[in-house]
Structure formats: structure tokens, C-alpha cells
Design a protein around this motif. Sequence first.
Motif, short mmCIF file in Angstrom:
data_model
loop_
_atom_site.label_atom_id
_atom_site.label_comp_id
_atom_site.label_asym_id
_atom_site.label_seq_id
_atom_site.Cartn_x
_atom_site.Cartn_y
_atom_site.Cartn_z
N TYR A 192 0.87 -1.17 0.00
CA TYR A 192 0.00 0.00 0.00
C TYR A 192 0.91 1.22 0.00
CZ TYR A 192 -4.22 -2.68 1.36
OH TYR A 192 -5.29 -3.56 1.40
N GLY A 193 0.91 1.98 -1.10
CA GLY A 193 1.83 3.11 -1.21
C GLY A 193 1.17 4.38 -1.69
N THR A 194 1.95 5.43 -1.72
CA THR A 194 1.47 6.73 -2.20
C THR A 194 1.74 6.86 -3.68
OG1 THR A 194 1.44 9.10 -1.66
CG2 THR A 194 3.60 8.02 -1.76
N SER A 195 1.30 7.95 -4.26
CA SER A 195 1.43 8.17 -5.70
C SER A 195 2.89 8.10 -6.16
CB SER A 195 0.86 9.55 -6.07
OG SER A 195 1.21 9.91 -7.39
N LEU A 196 3.11 7.49 -7.32
CA LEU A 196 4.47 7.41 -7.86
C LEU A 196 4.93 8.74 -8.45
CD1 LEU A 196 4.47 3.87 -9.54
CD2 LEU A 196 5.24 4.54 -7.27
N ASN A 197 4.05 9.75 -8.43
CA ASN A 197 4.46 11.11 -8.82
C ASN A 197 5.39 11.71 -7.77
OD1 ASN A 197 2.98 11.18 -11.22
ND2 ASN A 197 1.13 11.90 -10.17
N LEU A 198 5.30 11.19 -6.55
CA LEU A 198 6.16 11.67 -5.47
C LEU A 198 7.41 10.80 -5.39
CD1 LEU A 198 3.44 12.18 -2.71
CD2 LEU A 198 4.56 13.98 -4.04
N GLU A 199 8.55 11.42 -5.13
CA GLU A 199 9.80 10.68 -5.06
C GLU A 199 9.77 9.61 -3.97
OE1 GLU A 199 12.93 10.75 -6.91
OE2 GLU A 199 11.31 11.43 -8.20
N ILE A 200 9.14 9.93 -2.83
CA ILE A 200 9.09 8.93 -1.76
C ILE A 200 8.24 7.74 -2.20
CG2 ILE A 200 9.46 10.60 0.07
CD1 ILE A 200 6.49 10.18 0.84
N GLY A 201 7.21 8.01 -3.01
CA GLY A 201 6.38 6.92 -3.53
C GLY A 201 7.18 6.00 -4.43
N LYS A 202 7.97 6.60 -5.31
CA LYS A 202 8.82 5.81 -6.22
C LYS A 202 9.85 5.02 -5.44
CE LYS A 202 8.88 9.34 -9.74
NZ LYS A 202 9.78 10.18 -10.52
N ASN A 203 10.54 5.69 -4.51
CA ASN A 203 11.64 5.05 -3.80
C ASN A 203 11.17 3.89 -2.93
OD1 ASN A 203 13.51 6.78 -4.97
ND2 ASN A 203 13.41 8.25 -3.29
N ARG A 204 10.04 4.07 -2.24
CA ARG A 204 9.56 2.99 -1.38
C ARG A 204 9.01 1.83 -2.21
NH1 ARG A 204 6.97 6.56 3.67
NH2 ARG A 204 8.85 7.86 3.87
N TYR A 205 8.36 2.14 -3.31
CA TYR A 205 7.89 1.06 -4.18
C TYR A 205 9.08 0.29 -4.77
CZ TYR A 205 6.19 -1.52 -8.16
OH TYR A 205 5.95 -2.53 -9.05
N ASN A 206 10.10 1.02 -5.21
CA ASN A 206 11.28 0.35 -5.78
C ASN A 206 11.98 -0.53 -4.75
OD1 ASN A 206 10.88 1.48 -8.30
ND2 ASN A 206 12.24 3.22 -7.93
N ILE A 226 -2.70 2.01 -4.43
CA ILE A 226 -2.40 3.39 -4.02
C ILE A 226 -3.28 3.69 -2.82
CG2 ILE A 226 -2.44 5.83 -4.67
CD1 ILE A 226 -0.30 4.19 -6.09
N CYS A 227 -2.68 3.71 -1.68
CA CYS A 227 -3.41 3.88 -0.42
C CYS A 227 -2.43 4.36 0.64
CB CYS A 227 -4.04 2.55 0.00
SG CYS A 227 -4.83 2.59 1.62
#
Length: 341
Positions: A192-206, A226-227
Motif C-alpha cells: 500500500y503506497g502513495t502516488s508514484l508522482n512523489l519521489e518517496i512513492g517511487k523510492n519505497r515502491y522500488n 495506491i493507499c
Amino acid sequence: MKEGANLTMKDIARELGVSVATVSRALKDSPRISLEKREEIKRYAREHNFFPNMLAETLRKSKVQPLKIIGVIVPKFAHYYFSSVLAGIEEEASARGYRIMVAQSDEKYEKEVKICKSFYENKVCGIIVSQAKDTQKYDHFQYLINQGVPLVFYDRISTGVNASRVVVDDYMGAFAAVTHLIDSGCSRIAYYGTSLNLEIGKNRYNGYRDALLKHGLKPDESLIRICDNRTDAEAITPDVMLLPTPPDAFFAVNDDTAIGILYSCKRLGYHIPDDISICGFTNGERATACEPMLTTVEQRGLRVGEEAANILIEKVEGALAMDAVEKRVVRTRLIVRGTTR
């Protein structure tokens, strides 16, 4: 030729064939520059709507040092992480003789723009900001930089602006958390992550994805949502658990989301962590107020705030060049508690 918010002293210097120092001195009416040259530079600045904000430079050089006020923009006061960052900023600022002026963007781009304008008009000596979720245009940040206002991002950084920033190691924090879940026997780990438009979203998903791949597990799109808040987590988790092959673990972008998952799973009759393991990201006070207590990645907001304030004050006082771009990363650590095996 650029005008107004986009015009810098460097642009004026290039157009008139003089140095940036000459432009700066002329705009301050320094007798070191001939009257004729001063008038030429000031006339050019007026014609192109250039009105420099000399506050930061004045503050650095002034012995009296009035208006030692730092503007801070927080996306949401209610989030433990942002409140802990704010505490770190205030602690460092106060120790060095500065006060802070704080405003909440409420995750709205339009409000963020208005706050930046208000801070500039109130002549803060610099601004520390974590951008709103829906911010996708960065002119308001670039304007501040062009006007000589020191700007430092924390947590959510703007990749469209070349400015100093302080972040936690989101990628390694997520990687360590998911690795822990795998090592404890989990193999279907929902994210459950935040939008990939945000750097933290990308980094945590990666970090999540790479931990799976390293251990021979393929990311399953049906387990990715996305949650990033408790309400949504409680609403969608029952459907996720009804999948033909439900997850045996969850990794959430923050503690509130993880707690929403926890209570949703408990209401469905699952035992935590015997049936389902859950890991969050923050290590706020709520992580130890739930049952069982939450395994989570410690984000160290206090340290992030101290570093952000330190960078800004060093710029204001001249220890760092105004155009220097400082990039500092605060390490995370995994705190293992009762929601994982």
C-alpha cells in the motif's frame, strides 16, 4: 529575455556585460559603482520588472540581524512524522537564535502557492518545505530561488527544482522491511503506497519491488494499491483479502495505513502475525498504541528537521553559498515488534 520572477541578477549582468557583483552593488546604490552605471542597471531592472529580495543577504551581513524568521510549510499537522520534523526544525532554529513561522498546505497546490507568497511578503529569511501531494508545477518554488530566498526541501522533494533537500533513505527502508517479511516466511506481500508522482512513492515502491526480485519473488499487480491513510486501508483491505490467493503480509507506506490494515484484518478474523504479517513506515507514537504493537521503519523525523534547519541557516549566515545544493540522507532502521513473526 526573461522578466519578473524569472529574471536573475546573473541575467542582468550578462545582458549589460558586467559582473553579478556590479549588478548587486548598483541595485544597492553603492558609491563603488559610477552613477551612470548605477542608473543604467536600475533602469534595466525596472523595465524588466525585477525587484530583488535582499533580505537573506542583508541578514547574513547585518550585526543586528533582524527578522531571523524561517518559514516552514507542513503538508499535514496531524501526521506524526511531519510534527516530529517540525520539532527538529524548531529545536535547531531556536538553539541558533531563529524563530519559525509555520503554515499547513493541507496537501493542496493552490494553498502551497499562497503560503510561499505570504512568506515572501513577510520577509522570512528562508523557507523549509515538504511539497503537497498534488503539486506538479514548481514556478512558486523557482520564484523564491530566483529572488535569493534560501529554500530547503524535506521528505517530499521537487525534482523540478534544483534546491537543497533532506530525505530519509526511503529505498533501503522499504527494502529492509520487505526482506524481513520474506525472511520470516512470507511470500505474497501486498504493498500500500502513495502516488508514484512523489519521489518517496517511487523510492519505497522500488525498495519493495527489488526486495521481492532479489528473493526470487515476482511482484503481483493485484497486491499493489495506491493507499496512504487509515480510512482507505480499512475500506480496501477486505477486498484484497478476498482475492483467489490473498496476501500473507502487507508493507504500508506509513504507520496509519498499516494500522488500518491491522484492524481490518482483525475484524475479518485473522490472527496477527500468525496469519498475516504487517509492517509500516514512520515509527510514530501510534505504532506502540495498537495491539499487537507495529513492526515499522523508523523515519527519524526529528533528525530530518534538524538537518533541514541547519542547511538553511548555513545559507543565510554565509557558511554555505546561496547557490550550493546540499543533499543529505538520514538513515532509517527497522523496528521489529508484534505484527511480524
